[in-house]
Motif scaffolding. Structure first.
Motif, short mmCIF file in Angstrom:
data_model
loop_
_atom_site.label_atom_id
_atom_site.label_comp_id
_atom_site.label_asym_id
_atom_site.label_seq_id
_atom_site.Cartn_x
_atom_site.Cartn_y
_atom_site.Cartn_z
N GLY A 106 -3.70 1.63 2.59
CA GLY A 106 -4.75 0.50 2.30
C GLY A 106 -6.53 1.53 2.45
N HIS A 153 -8.02 1.25 5.65
CA HIS A 153 -8.06 -0.42 6.09
C HIS A 153 -6.74 -0.83 6.44
CE1 HIS A 153 -12.28 -0.57 4.99
NE2 HIS A 153 -12.12 -0.13 3.74
N GLN A 194 -3.82 -3.39 6.93
CA GLN A 194 -3.63 -4.36 5.84
C GLN A 194 -3.04 -6.14 6.08
OE1 GLN A 194 -2.86 -2.71 2.71
NE2 GLN A 194 -3.97 -1.21 3.50
N ASP A 195 -3.85 -6.89 6.70
CA ASP A 195 -4.34 -8.05 6.37
C ASP A 195 -4.70 -8.77 5.61
OD1 ASP A 195 -5.95 -10.54 7.92
OD2 ASP A 195 -4.93 -10.51 10.08
N ASN A 196 -3.77 -10.15 5.66
CA ASN A 196 -4.59 -10.38 3.99
C ASN A 196 -6.12 -10.85 4.49
OD1 ASN A 196 -1.84 -9.82 3.04
ND2 ASN A 196 -1.29 -11.97 4.07
N GLN A 208 -8.21 -7.85 3.13
CA GLN A 208 -7.75 -7.44 1.83
C GLN A 208 -8.34 -8.49 0.69
OE1 GLN A 208 -6.51 -4.83 1.25
NE2 GLN A 208 -5.91 -4.13 2.97
#
Length: 328
Positions: free
Chosen positions: A223, A226, A228-230, A233
């Motif tokens: 990511g 970063h 990968q929390d929705n 994103q």
């Protein structure tokens, strides 16, 4: 009864930092459009356009980061590199005073432009960018350093937050010269804008970042560093839609841009801070420096019977009588 209709709000206008929060996405940030302040700084030195654009980006980055300080002090952003533009420095003294300066080698600059090597990263070359928090003479300075390795200033800022602060951060910067209508067909003026968001959920686990390259973890950096929390994103996806014109356009403004981006999630705007072109130099400060000179240095600094000292930031000249420093 209020006459304001749904979706209407006031505007901070130029030279005013707008803090905001998108609570549904656990995002906080700041937005700014700078006009008269940055035009005054750049016009004062009459920098070549490639240099002016670079310095403008550093000024906006300094304003976005420095305006978050909650104490009296100074936030400094400075580059040191081997490119034609070998030094850029901007600082913000809380709450609102901004100054900036660029150093460049003119011959190398125009040679690079002639070769088409005039991107910001090419003009800077390799070196470092330092971000410093100075709380005064009785407090220890904090400094973070990140490598300049051919990346844009936006990318360098992301790397800094990833390495030093470990806070997922996204930055967008924009600079342009625009024609302001007026006499004789109008005049060109510099404008710049910036937008910064950070992912700050209550759960530290949600904001955990991927391991840095070369680290001892076994995560893959899928990511771009970063989480990968929705929510994060989605915030990144929305930021990716921002056009440079939107960052600069005074008819859009910071608040309207934030509404365009985040209205589906609800964006809360807070009272912001004005920023202004204001140097911290003074006759007393220059004299204090000269007081440290030896008699030989005072003599070497004297020309036509006076000592002249100019501030690199604001170009103000101070004139001293060498007799003021006799008796040392």
């Amino acid at each position: 009864m209020s006459s304001t209709r749904l979706g209407e709000f006031g505007f901070a206008g130029d030279d005013h930092v707008v803090p905001f929060a998108v609570e549904a996405l656990d995002v906080r940030g700041r937005a700014v459009q700078v006009g008269p302040m940055i035009d005054q700084i750049l016009a004062r030195h009459n920098y070549p356009e490639p240099v002016a654009r670079l310095l403008a980006e550093v000024i906006v980055l300094t304003v976005l980061l420095g305006s978050s300080l909650k104490f009296s002090g100074k936030f400094i952003v400075q580059t040191r590199s081997d490119g034609p533009v070998d030094m850029l420095v901007a600082d913000l003294t809380t709450p609102s005073a901004v100054r900036a300066y660029a150093r460049f080698e003119e011959e190398r600059l125009w040679e690079a432009v002639a070769r088409g090597e005039d991107s910001p990263e090419a003009l800077l070359g390799k070196g470092v960018l330092a971000l410093t928090i100075d709380q005064g003479p009785y407090m220890q300075r904090y400094q973070g350093i990140v490598e300049l390795n051919g990346s844009t200033l936006e990318e360098v800022a992301r790397t800094y937050f990833r390495q030093s602060e470990q806070i997922p951060t996204e930055v967008r910067l924009g600079v342009a010269r625009i024609v302001v209508p007026g006499e004789n067909g109008g005049a060109e003026r510099w404008r710049a804008g910036g937008l910064l968001i950070q992912f700050l959920p209550e759960s530290a686990e949600r904001s955990r970042m991927a391991d840095l390259p070369g680290g001892d973890g076994d995560e893959q950096d899928a990511g771009n560093g970063h989480p990968q929390d929705n929510a994060w994103q989605e915030a990144l996806a929305l930021m990716a839609t921002v056009e440079t014109d939107e960052l600069l356009d005074p008819t859009v403004g910071a608040e309207r841009l934030l509404y365009r981006l985040f209205h589906e999630h609800g964006v809360r705007v807070y009272e912001g801070t004005d920023v202004m072109d204001q140097c911290s130099c003074s006759r007393e400060k220059i004299r204090a420096i000269l007081d440290g000179f030896t008699a030989e240095e005072i003599e070497e600094s004297t020309e036509n019977g006076v000592i002249r000292a100019s501030c690199q930031f604001c170009s103000k000249e101070y004139v001293f009588d060498p007799a003021e420093f006799d008796g040392r």
